[in-house]
Design a protein around this motif. Sequence first.
Motif, PDB file in Angstrom:
ATOM      1  N   ILE A  56      -7.181  18.479  -1.063  1.00 14.28           N
ATOM      2  CA  ILE A  56      -7.385  17.034  -1.097  1.00 14.28           C
ATOM      3  C   ILE A  56      -6.528  16.292  -0.074  1.00 14.28           C
ATOM      4  N   LYS A  57      -5.272  16.716   0.059  1.00 21.34           N
ATOM      5  CA  LYS A  57      -4.314  15.915   0.826  1.00 21.34           C
ATOM      6  C   LYS A  57      -4.638  15.829   2.317  1.00 21.34           C
ATOM      7  N   GLY A  58      -5.389  16.777   2.843  1.00 19.33           N
ATOM      8  CA  GLY A  58      -5.703  16.766   4.267  1.00 19.33           C
ATOM      9  C   GLY A  58      -6.922  15.945   4.625  1.00 19.33           C
ATOM     10  N   GLN A  59      -7.555  15.307   3.641  1.00 16.03           N
ATOM     11  CA  GLN A  59      -8.798  14.574   3.881  1.00 16.03           C
ATOM     12  C   GLN A  59      -8.588  13.074   3.641  1.00 16.03           C
ATOM     13  N   GLY A  60      -8.860  12.274   4.664  1.00 18.49           N
ATOM     14  CA  GLY A  60      -8.705  10.840   4.533  1.00 18.49           C
ATOM     15  C   GLY A  60      -9.650  10.214   3.522  1.00 18.49           C
ATOM     16  N   ARG A  61     -10.745  10.887   3.235  1.00 12.72           N
ATOM     17  CA  ARG A  61     -11.694  10.315   2.276  1.00 12.72           C
ATOM     18  C   ARG A  61     -11.124  10.291   0.853  1.00 12.72           C
ATOM     19  N   PHE A  62     -10.066  11.051   0.609  1.00 10.70           N
ATOM     20  CA  PHE A  62      -9.427  11.047  -0.710  1.00 10.70           C
ATOM     21  C   PHE A  62      -8.075  10.315  -0.693  1.00 10.70           C
ATOM     22  N   ILE A  75      -6.117   8.496  -3.848  1.00  5.72           N
ATOM     23  CA  ILE A  75      -6.975   8.799  -4.987  1.00  5.72           C
ATOM     24  C   ILE A  75      -6.222   8.567  -6.294  1.00  5.72           C
ATOM     25  N   ASP A  76      -6.882   8.035  -7.267  1.00  4.59           N
ATOM     26  CA  ASP A  76      -6.286   7.758  -8.564  1.00  4.59           C
ATOM     27  C   ASP A  76      -5.906   9.070  -9.247  1.00  4.59           C
ATOM     28  N   PRO A  77      -4.703   9.185  -9.810  1.00  2.27           N
ATOM     29  CA  PRO A  77      -4.282  10.422 -10.471  1.00  2.27           C
ATOM     30  C   PRO A  77      -5.244  10.879 -11.576  1.00  2.27           C
ATOM     31  N   GLU A  78      -5.853   9.936 -12.286  1.00  2.00           N
ATOM     32  CA  GLU A  78      -6.802  10.306 -13.337  1.00  2.00           C
ATOM     33  C   GLU A  78      -8.060  10.928 -12.749  1.00  2.00           C
ATOM     34  N   VAL A  79      -8.489  10.415 -11.616  1.00  2.00           N
ATOM     35  CA  VAL A  79      -9.666  10.979 -10.947  1.00  2.00           C
ATOM     36  C   VAL A  79      -9.345  12.385 -10.440  1.00  2.00           C
ATOM     37  N   LEU A  80      -8.161  12.562  -9.885  1.00  2.00           N
ATOM     38  CA  LEU A  80      -7.737  13.869  -9.406  1.00  2.00           C
ATOM     39  C   LEU A  80      -7.696  14.873 -10.554  1.00  2.00           C
ATOM     40  N   GLU A  81      -7.219  14.456 -11.697  1.00  2.00           N
ATOM     41  CA  GLU A  81      -7.181  15.344 -12.857  1.00  2.00           C
ATOM     42  C   GLU A  81      -8.586  15.713 -13.311  1.00  2.00           C
ATOM     43  N   GLY A  84     -14.595  10.641  -6.421  1.00  2.00           N
ATOM     44  CA  GLY A  84     -13.378  10.133  -5.794  1.00  2.00           C
ATOM     45  C   GLY A  84     -13.437   9.977  -4.289  1.00  2.00           C
ATOM     46  N   ALA A  85     -14.481  10.498  -3.634  1.00  2.00           N
ATOM     47  CA  ALA A  85     -14.540  10.457  -2.173  1.00  2.00           C
ATOM     48  C   ALA A  85     -14.923   9.073  -1.671  1.00  2.00           C
ATOM     49  N   ARG A  86     -14.218   8.609  -0.648  1.00  2.00           N
ATOM     50  CA  ARG A  86     -14.514   7.326  -0.023  1.00  2.00           C
ATOM     51  C   ARG A  86     -15.554   7.526   1.080  1.00  2.00           C
ATOM     52  N   GLY A 125     -14.203   2.406  -2.467  1.00  2.00           N
ATOM     53  CA  GLY A 125     -13.144   2.597  -3.448  1.00  2.00           C
ATOM     54  C   GLY A 125     -13.134   3.979  -4.061  1.00  2.00           C
ATOM     55  N   GLY A 126     -13.992   4.866  -3.557  1.00  2.00           N
ATOM     56  CA  GLY A 126     -14.110   6.213  -4.115  1.00  2.00           C
ATOM     57  C   GLY A 126     -15.353   6.333  -4.993  1.00  2.00           C
ATOM     58  N   LYS A 127     -16.089   7.423  -4.858  1.00  2.00           N
ATOM     59  CA  LYS A 127     -17.315   7.589  -5.637  1.00  2.00           C
ATOM     60  C   LYS A 127     -16.965   7.758  -7.123  1.00  2.00           C
ATOM     61  N   PRO A 128     -17.601   6.979  -8.002  1.00  2.00           N
ATOM     62  CA  PRO A 128     -17.239   7.002  -9.418  1.00  2.00           C
ATOM     63  C   PRO A 128     -17.923   8.088 -10.233  1.00  2.00           C
ATOM     64  N   THR A 129     -18.849   8.821  -9.605  1.00  2.00           N
ATOM     65  CA  THR A 129     -19.584   9.853 -10.341  1.00  2.00           C
ATOM     66  C   THR A 129     -19.421  11.209  -9.674  1.00  2.00           C
ATOM     67  N   ALA A 130     -19.694  12.262 -10.435  1.00  3.90           N
ATOM     68  CA  ALA A 130     -19.516  13.623  -9.934  1.00  3.90           C
ATOM     69  C   ALA A 130     -20.645  14.034  -8.990  1.00  3.90           C
TER      70      ALA A 130
END
Length: 317
Positions: free
Chosen positions: A281-287, A290-296, A165-167, A173-178
Amino acid sequence: MPGDKTTKPSLQLMTNIEKRSVNNLSAIPKEEYLFKCTSACAGCSSSLCLRYVLKAAGPDSVLVVPACCTSVLQGIYPGTAMNVPVYNIAFAAAAACASGMSNAFATLGRKTNVIVYAGDGGTVDIGIQALSGAFERGTDFLYICYDNEAYGNTGMQRSGSTPLGARTTTTPGGKPTAKKDLDRIVEAHNPPYMATACSAYPLDLYKKVKKALSIPGPKFIHILAPCPPGWRYPSEKTVEMGKLAVKTGTWVLYEREFGKLSISGPSKAAMRKPAPLEDYIKGQGRFKNIDPEVLEEMRQQVERNIQRLSREEAGIC
């Protein structure tokens, strides 16, 4: 040079330091091996980590530094910020260089500490083959990965250590892998000692470096090093960001000594009742956005890791 009389504390001073119980920051040696003239960014946590690493290691130490932020922040010789010898090496070769250096010192009968201090790009990605080889050979050295979760020195491109999820500049658009689980890769080599640490807990880091250097063979410490420009948070929030990583269980502090896992104090308290992941998460601009599904999915990753480590410490298969 290692052992230089102009920088090495007296034998009596070293003896007194070793006898003291280091339970607070005031008991850490006052000698500085990283000077204030670094070219690090404001709020840089990796330079803070290096300061305590060198305090624990002492003057009879050599740093092997591959291409990374540290190879820049050290400054240009002779105006370097380092008060120990540094060998700058190519991205892929740090652990291989350290193997030769360690063997050379052993042949000379020297006890000099050989420490690789490398970023996640030079460890998780480009340098992982040399790291694996050095551990397989049983090299007597300490490998430290300070992890800011991207290629920070060249503009924050994604690395294998970048979390889901990190930009970054290459994952806009956010990293798609872990994030690659480097610690389990290192664990598979069965080193006598490995640990995790965080820049927000310098006393914990200091103690772990001291312990690592007291044990022969290959040792590994993985440090979470929050990065203000890369993670996009205000520079004065570096310590707070590191503490939130631990308190939310996103980063678990532990030691594994001869295969036995011990979760460190700050994480023991956090794992009983982790803070909400959103606090981190909320204090970092890289997130941002972030998509709610990714956050979950991130939340589930944190929970699975906490459960796995808790079971291992308890001896439950």
